[in-house]
Design an enzyme around this catalytic site. Structure first.
Site, PDB file in Angstrom:
ATOM      1  CG  ASN A  28      -3.208   3.282 -11.346  1.00 32.35           C
ATOM      2  OD1 ASN A  28      -2.732   3.041 -10.244  1.00 32.35           O
ATOM      3  ND2 ASN A  28      -3.016   2.504 -12.383  1.00 32.35           N
ATOM      4  CG  ASN A  55       1.614 -10.299 -13.071  1.00 33.04           C
ATOM      5  OD1 ASN A  55       0.898 -11.001 -12.362  1.00 33.04           O
ATOM      6  ND2 ASN A  55       2.621  -9.579 -12.603  1.00 33.04           N
ATOM      7  CG  ASP A  96      -3.521  -0.319  -6.700  1.00 30.05           C
ATOM      8  OD1 ASP A  96      -3.379  -1.558  -6.716  1.00 30.05           O
ATOM      9  OD2 ASP A  96      -2.866   0.452  -7.437  1.00 30.05           O
ATOM     10  CB  ALA A 122     -47.396  16.290   9.163  1.00 30.26           C
ATOM     11  CD  GLN A 145       8.544   0.378  -1.061  1.00 32.88           C
ATOM     12  OE1 GLN A 145       7.379   0.703  -1.278  1.00 32.88           O
ATOM     13  NE2 GLN A 145       9.321  -0.155  -2.000  1.00 32.88           N
ATOM     14  NE  ARG A 177     -27.983  12.478  10.339  1.00 28.41           N
ATOM     15  CZ  ARG A 177     -27.930  13.478  11.227  1.00 28.41           C
ATOM     16  NH1 ARG A 177     -28.994  14.231  11.424  1.00 28.41           N
ATOM     17  NH2 ARG A 177     -26.834  13.715  11.903  1.00 28.41           N
ATOM     18  CB  ALA A 217      -0.920  -0.012   1.219  1.00 29.62           C
ATOM     19  NE  ARG A 222      -2.721   8.408 -14.348  1.00 30.42           N
ATOM     20  CZ  ARG A 222      -3.147   7.343 -15.033  1.00 30.42           C
ATOM     21  NH1 ARG A 222      -2.619   6.167 -14.817  1.00 30.42           N
ATOM     22  NH2 ARG A 222      -4.094   7.476 -15.937  1.00 30.42           N
TER      23      ARG A 222
HETATM   24  C1  UD1 Z   1       2.497  -4.585 -11.679  1.00 33.04           C
HETATM   25  C2  UD1 Z   1       3.253  -5.802 -12.181  1.00 33.04           C
HETATM   26  C3  UD1 Z   1       2.777  -6.145 -13.603  1.00 33.04           C
HETATM   27  C4  UD1 Z   1       1.270  -6.370 -13.576  1.00 33.04           C
HETATM   28  C5  UD1 Z   1       0.563  -5.178 -12.974  1.00 33.04           C
HETATM   29  C6  UD1 Z   1      -0.897  -5.503 -12.750  1.00 33.04           C
HETATM   30  C7  UD1 Z   1       5.463  -5.677 -11.139  1.00 33.04           C
HETATM   31  C8  UD1 Z   1       6.874  -5.378 -11.339  1.00 33.04           C
HETATM   32  N1  UD1 Z   1       4.660  -5.522 -12.194  1.00 33.04           N
HETATM   33  O1  UD1 Z   1       2.856  -3.488 -12.526  1.00 33.04           O
HETATM   34  O2  UD1 Z   1       3.397  -7.307 -14.064  1.00 33.04           O
HETATM   35  O3  UD1 Z   1       0.795  -6.633 -14.868  1.00 33.04           O
HETATM   36  O4  UD1 Z   1       1.095  -4.850 -11.681  1.00 33.04           O
HETATM   37  O5  UD1 Z   1      -1.593  -4.349 -12.376  1.00 33.04           O
HETATM   38  O6  UD1 Z   1       5.060  -6.096 -10.057  1.00 33.04           O
HETATM   39  N2  UD1 Z   1       4.252  -0.646  -4.792  1.00 33.04           N
HETATM   40  C9  UD1 Z   1       4.830  -0.365  -3.580  1.00 33.04           C
HETATM   41  N3  UD1 Z   1       6.139   0.024  -3.550  1.00 33.04           N
HETATM   42  C10 UD1 Z   1       6.894   0.123  -4.679  1.00 33.04           C
HETATM   43  C11 UD1 Z   1       6.279  -0.159  -5.903  1.00 33.04           C
HETATM   44  C12 UD1 Z   1       4.965  -0.541  -5.921  1.00 33.04           C
HETATM   45  O7  UD1 Z   1       4.192  -0.468  -2.542  1.00 33.04           O
HETATM   46  O8  UD1 Z   1       8.075   0.460  -4.552  1.00 33.04           O
HETATM   47  C13 UD1 Z   1       2.856  -1.072  -4.820  1.00 33.04           C
HETATM   48  C14 UD1 Z   1       1.957  -0.068  -5.523  1.00 33.04           C
HETATM   49  O9  UD1 Z   1       1.381   0.810  -4.593  1.00 33.04           O
HETATM   50  C15 UD1 Z   1       0.896  -0.937  -6.149  1.00 33.04           C
HETATM   51  C16 UD1 Z   1       1.623  -2.244  -6.421  1.00 33.04           C
HETATM   52  O10 UD1 Z   1       2.760  -2.249  -5.586  1.00 33.04           O
HETATM   53  O11 UD1 Z   1      -0.172  -1.196  -5.248  1.00 33.04           O
HETATM   54  C17 UD1 Z   1       2.013  -2.416  -7.882  1.00 33.04           C
HETATM   55  O12 UD1 Z   1       2.886  -1.404  -8.298  1.00 33.04           O
HETATM   56  P1  UD1 Z   1       2.725  -0.660  -9.683  1.00 33.04           P
HETATM   57  O13 UD1 Z   1       3.790   0.351  -9.793  1.00 33.04           O
HETATM   58  O14 UD1 Z   1       1.302  -0.232  -9.864  1.00 33.04           O
HETATM   59  O15 UD1 Z   1       3.052  -1.844 -10.699  1.00 33.04           O
HETATM   60  P2  UD1 Z   1       2.566  -1.947 -12.194  1.00 33.04           P
HETATM   61  O16 UD1 Z   1       3.484  -1.169 -13.063  1.00 33.04           O
HETATM   62  O17 UD1 Z   1       1.125  -1.692 -12.275  1.00 33.04           O
HETATM   63 MG    MG Z   2      -0.352  -0.772 -11.065  1.00 36.71          MG
END
Ligand code: UD1
Ligand code: MG
Length: 455
Positions: A235, A178, A113, A371, A83, A324, A17, A23
């Site tokens: 996104n 993937n 996400d 009412a 991270q 509510r 996360a 975006r």
């Molecule tokens: C990733 C996959 C891709 C796949 C796609 C599906 C990898 C390298 N690639 O690409 O093969 O088709 O998802 O949607 O895994 N995140 C972190 N820290 C980081 C980087 C990412 O927490 O340093 C988290 C992001 O918040 C996100 C997830 O990891 O929730 C995926 O990262 P993102 O950069 O969206 O990968 P994609 O390019 O979409």
């Molecule tokens: Mg992604």
């Protein structure tokens, strides 16, 4: 989930996360946006827990206490890791190294996400591990594969995942992609991920390299095919809305499957936790916020909005009603048009059919609220309670200034402002005595007409 030798397999779910989410153009972190009245990360954590993820690790971006708090709210057992630099999905997984070192039979890596993945799909991934694979990924065939990692297959075996930016023109022709979620055998997970480097087009540590590395170690990798909706990632606000639409369709279908009548399903908005009993009828254009239960046989009429409310058996709500948080309606209660109920218990058979506000109150069984009745619950600083006894009759346009008690069977004259308790079975009214002046209106009009003629 059992392994072939029958022992219960343990499972660690690592939820990534640490996304930037820029975006979304929002001051709210991406994974704290909601669909179906529930945050994206909560959806993912629920699925992970349902699929047997008893151990949960959540990887958040630097200083994201809000994301950590939401994760702990949904999965109190979750360990949260930060991270500090965003160096790729494998790097993010390694932020949770401590959780990996603690060990589990199965490790699930999930993206916070990607909220629509179901527990069944996750269980299928785990099933591949108990079937002997060291790595199992979710594959799907999107309409447009641009941007996704491509799954390189050799028969039933997955040999590699190639990210779009690193793919050859031939590999880009592959339609099988993937979905992002991955299951790894706990025994080998750390050894595999520790070997991942960053020599690629983006200079990132790609989790997807786990496949080729596992193969190089003589281990097996497989892809489990799923539908596009399961792996729908968010996104942008437009994708948030598309995902909401998919979720709403799932929720509506599940409600109808359980015996709920939705006259125009596409106009009814549900929350993930909405509970509707059998033979409940929902008319068009009704919105359910979080925390609503509607018991058997009740009807929610058009243009009503409910949130944090309980509707008893056979009750009728709306049209144009607002319930509510803390509204509790008993059996056969009627809440009609333009009636708002908040933090109030309306006991069996009581009615408020038109234009009323009932807040911080109890309305006894069988009472009738006329009412225009308002419980004046707020003095600008504090909230106070109104207690209305069973069988009481509140005349129209009454203001009940809380704290105040109306006894059982009491009768309130229309237009009264009630500031003192009323005993049971009493009549209470508060208004000036009526005066009739015979002929006054006719004389008034004549005088006006005469003056107009002169000028
Ligand atoms: C990733 C996959 C891709 C796949 C796609 C599906 C990898 C390298 N690639 O690409 O093969 O088709 O998802 O949607 O895994 N995140 C972190 N820290 C980081 C980087 C990412 O927490 O340093 C988290 C992001 O918040 C996100 C997830 O990891 O929730 C995926 O990262 P993102 O950069 O969206 O990968 P994609 O390019 O979409
Ligand atoms: Mg992604």
């Amino acid at each position: 989930m059992n392994s072939p030798n029958g022992h219960q397999r343990s499972c660690l779910a690592i939820v990534l996360a640490a996304g930037e989410g820029t975006r979304m153009r929002s001051s709210t972190p991406k994974v704290l946006h909601s669909i179906g009245g529930k945050t994206l990360i909560a959806h993912v954590l629920t699925a992970a827990t349902q699929a047997g993820g008893a151990q949960v690790a959540v990887v958040v971006g630097p200083g994201r206490d809000d994301v950590a708090a939401e994760a702990r709210k949904v999965a109190p057992q979750a360990q949260v890791f930060e991270q500090t630099e965003r160096l790729g999905t494998a790097h993010a997984v390694l932020a949770a190294r401590k959780a990996l070192e603690a060990g589990a039979d199965d490790v699930l890596v999930m993206f916070a996400d990607t909220p629509l993945v179901t527990a069944e799909t996750l269980s299928q991934l785990r099933g591949a591990l108990s079937g002997g694979a060291a790595v199992a990924v979710l594959g799907f065939t999107p309409k447009d594969p641009t941007g996704y990692g491509r799954l390189v297959m050799s028969g039933q075996d997955l040999t590699a995942i190639v990210e779009e930016k690193d793919a050859t023109p031939e590999q880009r022709q592959i339609g099988f992609c993937n979905g992002g979620l991955m299951a790894l055998a706990g025994k080998q997970a750390l050894a595999i991920i520790d070997k991942i480097g960053n020599a690629n087009a983006k200079g990132e540590y790609y989790l997807t390299d786990a496949v080729a590395i596992a193969r190089g170690m003589g281990l097996k990798a497989v892809a489990i095919e799923t539908g596009e909706d399961d792996v729908r990632g968010i996104n942008t606000k437009a994708q948030l809305a598309e995902t909401e639409a998919v979720l709403q369709t799932r929720l509506r279908n599940a409600a109808m499957e359980a015996g709920v009548t939705l006259v125009a399903p596409e106009t009814v908005f549900l929350s993930s936790d909405t509970k509707l009993g059998r033979d409940v009828t929902i008319e068009p254009n009704v919105v359910f916020g979080p925390g609503v239960t509607v018991e058997e046989g009740a009807t929610i009429r058009s243009f009503s909005h409910l949130e944090g409310a309980h509707v008893g058996r056979g009750a009728r709500v709306g049209p144009f009603a607002r319930l509510r948080p803390g509204a509790k309606l008993g059996v056969d209660v009627h809440i009609g048009n333009f009636v708002e109920v908040k933090a109030a218990t309306i006991e069996d058979g009581a009615k408020a059919n038109h234009l009323a506000y009932i807040g911080d109150a109890r309305v006894g069984a069988g009472a009738n609220i006329g009412a225009g009745t308002i419980t004046c619950n707020y003095d600008g600083v504090d909230k106070h309670k109104t207690d209305i006894g069973k069988g009481a009759f509140i005349g129209t346009n009454s203001s009940l200034v809380a704290p105040v008690k109306i006894g059982d069977g009491a009768y309130i004259g229309s237009g009264s402002v009630i500031t003192k308790d009323v005993p049971a079975d009493a009549l209470s009214f508060e208004r000036a005595e009526q005066t009739n002046k015979e002929g006054w209106a006719a004389r008034f009009r004549a005088a006006k007409a005469a003056r107009k003629k002169k000028s």
